[in-house]
Scaffold this motif. Structure first.
Motif, PDB file in Angstrom:
ATOM      1  N   LYS A 182      19.994  31.795  64.475  1.00 45.63           N
ATOM      2  CA  LYS A 182      20.634  31.787  63.152  1.00 45.63           C
ATOM      3  C   LYS A 182      21.277  33.119  62.817  1.00 45.63           C
ATOM      4  O   LYS A 182      22.433  33.183  62.378  1.00 45.63           O
ATOM      5  N   ASP A 183      20.540  34.222  62.981  1.00 42.94           N
ATOM      6  CA  ASP A 183      21.074  35.536  62.609  1.00 42.94           C
ATOM      7  C   ASP A 183      22.244  35.952  63.492  1.00 42.94           C
ATOM      8  O   ASP A 183      23.206  36.584  63.020  1.00 42.94           O
ATOM      9  N   SER A 184      22.178  35.614  64.759  1.00 43.95           N
ATOM     10  CA  SER A 184      23.286  35.948  65.658  1.00 43.95           C
ATOM     11  C   SER A 184      24.560  35.246  65.226  1.00 43.95           C
ATOM     12  O   SER A 184      25.648  35.849  65.192  1.00 43.95           O
ATOM     13  N   VAL A 185      24.440  33.978  64.890  1.00 48.92           N
ATOM     14  CA  VAL A 185      25.617  33.212  64.478  1.00 48.92           C
ATOM     15  C   VAL A 185      26.122  33.688  63.124  1.00 48.92           C
ATOM     16  O   VAL A 185      27.333  33.831  62.911  1.00 48.92           O
ATOM     17  N   ALA A 186      25.205  33.949  62.190  1.00 50.76           N
ATOM     18  CA  ALA A 186      25.610  34.452  60.877  1.00 50.76           C
ATOM     19  C   ALA A 186      26.387  35.758  61.017  1.00 50.76           C
ATOM     20  O   ALA A 186      27.409  35.977  60.342  1.00 50.76           O
ATOM     21  N   SER A 187      25.925  36.630  61.898  1.00 52.46           N
ATOM     22  CA  SER A 187      26.579  37.928  62.050  1.00 52.46           C
ATOM     23  C   SER A 187      27.977  37.804  62.642  1.00 52.46           C
ATOM     24  O   SER A 187      28.899  38.525  62.248  1.00 52.46           O
ATOM     25  N   VAL A 188      28.157  36.901  63.571  1.00 59.36           N
ATOM     26  CA  VAL A 188      29.480  36.782  64.190  1.00 59.36           C
ATOM     27  C   VAL A 188      30.458  36.085  63.243  1.00 59.36           C
ATOM     28  O   VAL A 188      31.658  36.400  63.242  1.00 59.36           O
ATOM     29  N   ILE A 189      29.973  35.178  62.405  1.00 60.72           N
ATOM     30  CA  ILE A 189      30.837  34.563  61.396  1.00 60.72           C
ATOM     31  C   ILE A 189      31.354  35.643  60.446  1.00 60.72           C
ATOM     32  O   ILE A 189      32.551  35.721  60.143  1.00 60.72           O
ATOM     33  N   ALA A 190      30.435  36.480  59.956  1.00 56.08           N
ATOM     34  CA  ALA A 190      30.811  37.538  59.014  1.00 56.08           C
ATOM     35  C   ALA A 190      31.728  38.564  59.664  1.00 56.08           C
ATOM     36  O   ALA A 190      32.728  38.992  59.066  1.00 56.08           O
ATOM     37  N   SER A 191      31.423  38.963  60.875  1.00 54.20           N
ATOM     38  CA  SER A 191      32.206  40.001  61.548  1.00 54.20           C
ATOM     39  C   SER A 191      33.615  39.515  61.876  1.00 54.20           C
ATOM     40  O   SER A 191      34.596  40.255  61.730  1.00 54.20           O
ATOM     41  N   HIS A 192      33.726  38.278  62.330  1.00 51.43           N
ATOM     42  CA  HIS A 192      35.050  37.728  62.636  1.00 51.43           C
ATOM     43  C   HIS A 192      35.898  37.648  61.375  1.00 51.43           C
ATOM     44  O   HIS A 192      37.072  38.060  61.377  1.00 51.43           O
ATOM     45  N   ALA A 193      35.320  37.138  60.286  1.00 49.37           N
ATOM     46  CA  ALA A 193      36.073  37.028  59.034  1.00 49.37           C
ATOM     47  C   ALA A 193      36.508  38.404  58.535  1.00 49.37           C
ATOM     48  O   ALA A 193      37.643  38.583  58.077  1.00 49.37           O
ATOM     49  N   ALA A 194      35.602  39.384  58.631  1.00 52.44           N
ATOM     50  CA  ALA A 194      35.915  40.732  58.150  1.00 52.44           C
ATOM     51  C   ALA A 194      36.987  41.396  59.008  1.00 52.44           C
ATOM     52  O   ALA A 194      37.927  42.024  58.493  1.00 52.44           O
ATOM     53  N   ALA A 195      36.887  41.274  60.331  1.00 52.31           N
ATOM     54  CA  ALA A 195      37.809  41.953  61.233  1.00 52.31           C
ATOM     55  C   ALA A 195      39.232  41.410  61.113  1.00 52.31           C
ATOM     56  O   ALA A 195      40.211  42.158  61.237  1.00 52.31           O
ATOM     57  N   LEU A 196      39.371  40.116  60.867  1.00 57.85           N
ATOM     58  CA  LEU A 196      40.697  39.509  60.846  1.00 57.85           C
ATOM     59  C   LEU A 196      41.317  39.449  59.457  1.00 57.85           C
ATOM     60  O   LEU A 196      42.440  38.963  59.300  1.00 57.85           O
ATOM     61  N   PHE A 197      40.626  39.952  58.453  1.00 61.37           N
ATOM     62  CA  PHE A 197      41.180  39.889  57.092  1.00 61.37           C
ATOM     63  C   PHE A 197      42.413  40.781  56.961  1.00 61.37           C
ATOM     64  O   PHE A 197      42.432  41.918  57.429  1.00 61.37           O
ATOM     65  N   ARG A 198      43.435  40.249  56.313  1.00 58.73           N
ATOM     66  CA  ARG A 198      44.626  41.026  55.992  1.00 58.73           C
ATOM     67  C   ARG A 198      44.962  40.774  54.525  1.00 58.73           C
ATOM     68  O   ARG A 198      45.128  39.624  54.102  1.00 58.73           O
ATOM     69  N   ASP A 199      45.071  41.841  53.787  1.00 62.17           N
ATOM     70  CA  ASP A 199      45.354  41.709  52.351  1.00 62.17           C
ATOM     71  C   ASP A 199      46.789  41.241  52.142  1.00 62.17           C
ATOM     72  O   ASP A 199      47.744  41.911  52.529  1.00 62.17           O
ATOM     73  N   ALA A 200      46.927  40.087  51.516  1.00 60.65           N
ATOM     74  CA  ALA A 200      48.253  39.545  51.222  1.00 60.65           C
ATOM     75  C   ALA A 200      48.430  39.405  49.719  1.00 60.65           C
ATOM     76  O   ALA A 200      48.988  38.432  49.231  1.00 60.65           O
ATOM     77  N   GLY A 201      47.939  40.399  48.999  1.00 54.74           N
ATOM     78  CA  GLY A 201      48.070  40.384  47.557  1.00 54.74           C
ATOM     79  C   GLY A 201      46.857  39.845  46.830  1.00 54.74           C
ATOM     80  O   GLY A 201      46.859  39.757  45.597  1.00 54.74           O
ATOM     81  N   GLN A 202      45.785  39.516  47.565  1.00 50.68           N
ATOM     82  CA  GLN A 202      44.583  39.008  46.902  1.00 50.68           C
ATOM     83  C   GLN A 202      43.845  40.112  46.145  1.00 50.68           C
ATOM     84  O   GLN A 202      43.179  39.850  45.142  1.00 50.68           O
ATOM     85  N   LEU A 203      43.962  41.340  46.649  1.00 47.56           N
ATOM     86  CA  LEU A 203      43.206  42.451  46.081  1.00 47.56           C
ATOM     87  C   LEU A 203      44.085  43.301  45.168  1.00 47.56           C
ATOM     88  O   LEU A 203      45.249  43.541  45.451  1.00 47.56           O
ATOM     89  N   ARG A 204      43.475  43.764  44.084  1.00 52.76           N
ATOM     90  CA  ARG A 204      44.169  44.692  43.191  1.00 52.76           C
ATOM     91  C   ARG A 204      44.200  46.078  43.829  1.00 52.76           C
ATOM     92  O   ARG A 204      43.408  46.376  44.734  1.00 52.76           O
ATOM     93  N   PRO A 205      45.103  46.963  43.371  1.00 57.42           N
ATOM     94  CA  PRO A 205      45.140  48.325  43.929  1.00 57.42           C
ATOM     95  C   PRO A 205      43.773  48.998  43.828  1.00 57.42           C
ATOM     96  O   PRO A 205      43.153  49.026  42.765  1.00 57.42           O
ATOM     97  N   GLY A 206      43.286  49.507  44.946  1.00 53.61           N
ATOM     98  CA  GLY A 206      42.007  50.187  44.981  1.00 53.61           C
ATOM     99  C   GLY A 206      40.811  49.261  45.126  1.00 53.61           C
ATOM    100  O   GLY A 206      39.676  49.734  45.263  1.00 53.61           O
ATOM    101  N   GLU A 207      41.033  47.945  45.123  1.00 53.42           N
ATOM    102  CA  GLU A 207      39.924  46.996  45.217  1.00 53.42           C
ATOM    103  C   GLU A 207      39.589  46.714  46.669  1.00 53.42           C
ATOM    104  O   GLU A 207      40.447  46.677  47.536  1.00 53.42           O
TER     105      GLU A 207
END
Length: 495
Positions: free
Chosen positions: A71-96
């Motif tokens: 469970k923990d191994s899978v949870a960690s790779v789900i979180a890491s993949h989502a975090a690594a591939l995130f690209r801000d396309a206007g979802q975040l405010r300046p400085g957020e």
């Protein structure tokens, strides 16, 4: 690059998920992400989800799984993949900055997943340059994502946009100040997901009793179509490398516990002691303590402690007749808790002063360290009498009074949480016991229950020995059963 492609890429996560033993998890993740599946994967998915694979990516993934199933191994790779591939396309405010968070009952538990995530960003060359700064609770990435851990406290998760939230071992979350920390955290997280496209909640846990958020999600969504996917899978199905003799021995030793821990089945032998509705109905809103009233005889119960780990608690109350003079009401007037570590002698002195302020010269209490406790209270001018009922018997006798509204509780969050956290367990011989859950506390509940039960216990002084008058003029000092009259006066028992 989707998660499955990243799992199979030797330059990313493949070294951690390289062999066929992870194929079951691949099928589950493909289903959750609505990725193409083989005929065999679809058949396996149906066996653990009791439904067809989703046609679009789910918003919530709840995995009820046995221990050591990965469970923990899978949870960690789900979180890491989502975090690594995130690209801000206007979802975040300046400085957020957005969060990829792992929540657990305590930080040590949450750090298991965090350490797995850190290893990916430390050991994988393609990800190494993304870490900008280590923090007390995780690390910050260069793409405006923070990977962090937190405790299962709803106050700790408010106000941040959330890319992904891992609710680790959510069936076992405990909080002395909340009876439902899992549901409160879930409600606090939901708004943070609203502005993040592709965000997801992943609840992943071994099962426990048939209450709480995990069981609710299972009951409402298992085997049903929709954007909430629930998986139920035993350890051996998720981790074929596990030694079957370990599971067989556990089943022989304690079948009920083993079926939950290894077969991922919710337990039938553990149930909630009392309902939220019953406790709420017996609680006087905003009444934290009641002052001493002349003409009223008070009684008390103490749950002692040596001062190193458990709290030492005291409850004071009195008995009165209901407005129609047909029932006895046990009223809780004051509670005290001294949390460890503390000096037992100082705690006794503090309790003795409070007891004397209510005119109490004799206190009943738990048999813990009876001789030491008796001597300590005697020095402080208070007689200490060990209870002849066990803790489980006290809770048993309190239950019908709670359910019938014959007690009047103070508005104390810790007390309510501890009462609602009590569990009724049925042993293999059929005998019931009532106690706190593993890792939880019930010191305050024990003192309050003892006080309320002994006020009207048939084995002790009966109601009606001597009568005084007790008046209340504030609606806020009344139980819900008594709010029809804003001002009234009733006889009060003198014990």
């Amino acid at each position: 690059m989707n998660l499955i492609e990243a799992l199979d890429d030797p330059n990313l996560f493949a070294p951690w998920f390289r062999d066929a033993t992870w194929n079951a998890w691949r099928a589950i993740l493909k289903g959750a992400l609505a990725l193409p599946m083989s005929v065999d994967e679809i058949a396996f998915f149906r066996s653990v989800a009791d439904r067809a694979p989703p046609t679009e990516r789910v918003q919530e993934l709840w995995i009820v799984a046995g221990r050591r199933g990965g469970k923990d191994s899978v949870a960690s790779v789900i979180a890491s993949h989502a975090a690594a591939l995130f690209r801000d396309a206007g979802q975040l405010r300046p400085g957020e900055r957005a969060l990829a968070m792992c929540l657990a009952t305590d930080r040590d538990q949450a750090k298991i997943v965090l350490n797995y995530c850190r290893a990916y960003f430390t050991d994988i060359p393609l990800l190494q340059g993304m870490v900008e700064r280590e923090t007390a609770f995780g690390f910050e990435l260069s793409n405006k994502i923070d990977i962090a851990v937190s405790t299962s406290n709803f106050r700790a998760v408010r106000g941040r946009p959330v890319l992904i939230a891992i609710l680790d071992e959510v069936a076992f979350w405990r909080d002395d100040n909340s009876a439902t920390p899992d549901e409160e955290v879930y409600r606090a997280i939901k708004p943070g997901l609203a502005t993040m496209p592709g965000s997801m909640i992943v609840g992943i846990s071994s099962p426990y009793r048939k209450t709480g958020l995990l069981h609710k999600k299972y009951k409402d969504h298992y085997g049903k179509p929709g954007k909430v996917l629930v998986i139920q899978a035993p350890t051996a199905l998720l981790n074929p490398t596990i030694d079957p003799e370990i599971i067989a021995e556990a089943l022989a030793e304690d079948p009920a516990a083993a079926r939950a821990e290894w077969l991922a089945e919710f337990r039938d032998d553990i149930s909630a002691f009392v309902s939220q509705e019953a406790v709420d109905a017996c609680t006087s809103p905003d009444v934290l303590e009641r002052p001493r009233v002349d003409g009223v005889k008070y009684s008390a119960f103490v749950d002692p402690s040596g001062g190193s780990s458990d709290s030492m608690t005291l409850a004071i109350g009195h008995s009165q007749l209901s407005e129609d003079k047909k029932r006895s009401i046990s009223v809780l007037d004051a509670v005290r808790e001294i949390r460890a570590p503390f000096s037992p002698d100082d705690a006794v002195a503090e309790f003795a002063a409070l007891l004397q302020s209510y005119g109490i010269r004799s206190v009943r209490g738990d048999r813990y360290g009876a001789e030491w406790v008796s001597q300590a209270f005697k020095k402080a001018g208070i007689e200490y009498r060990p209870a002849d009922l066990s803790k489980s018997e006290i809770y048993r006798d309190l239950l019908p009074r709670l359910n019938s509204g014959e007690v009047d509780l103070l508005d104390n969050r810790r007390l309510a949480a501890q009462l609602l956290g009590l569990e009724r367990r049925t042993a293999r011989g059929g005998r019931d016991s009532i106690d706190h859950a593993p890792g939880a506390k019930d010191d305050l509940a024990n003192a309050a229950a003892g006080c309320l039960v002994y006020l009207t216990s048939a084995r002790h002084q009966p109601v009606g020995a001597s009568m005084g008058t007790y008046s209340r003029t504030s609606e806020r000092a009344q139980t819900p059963l008594q709010r029809e009259a804003a001002t009234w006066s009733v006889p009060c028992t003198i014990l």
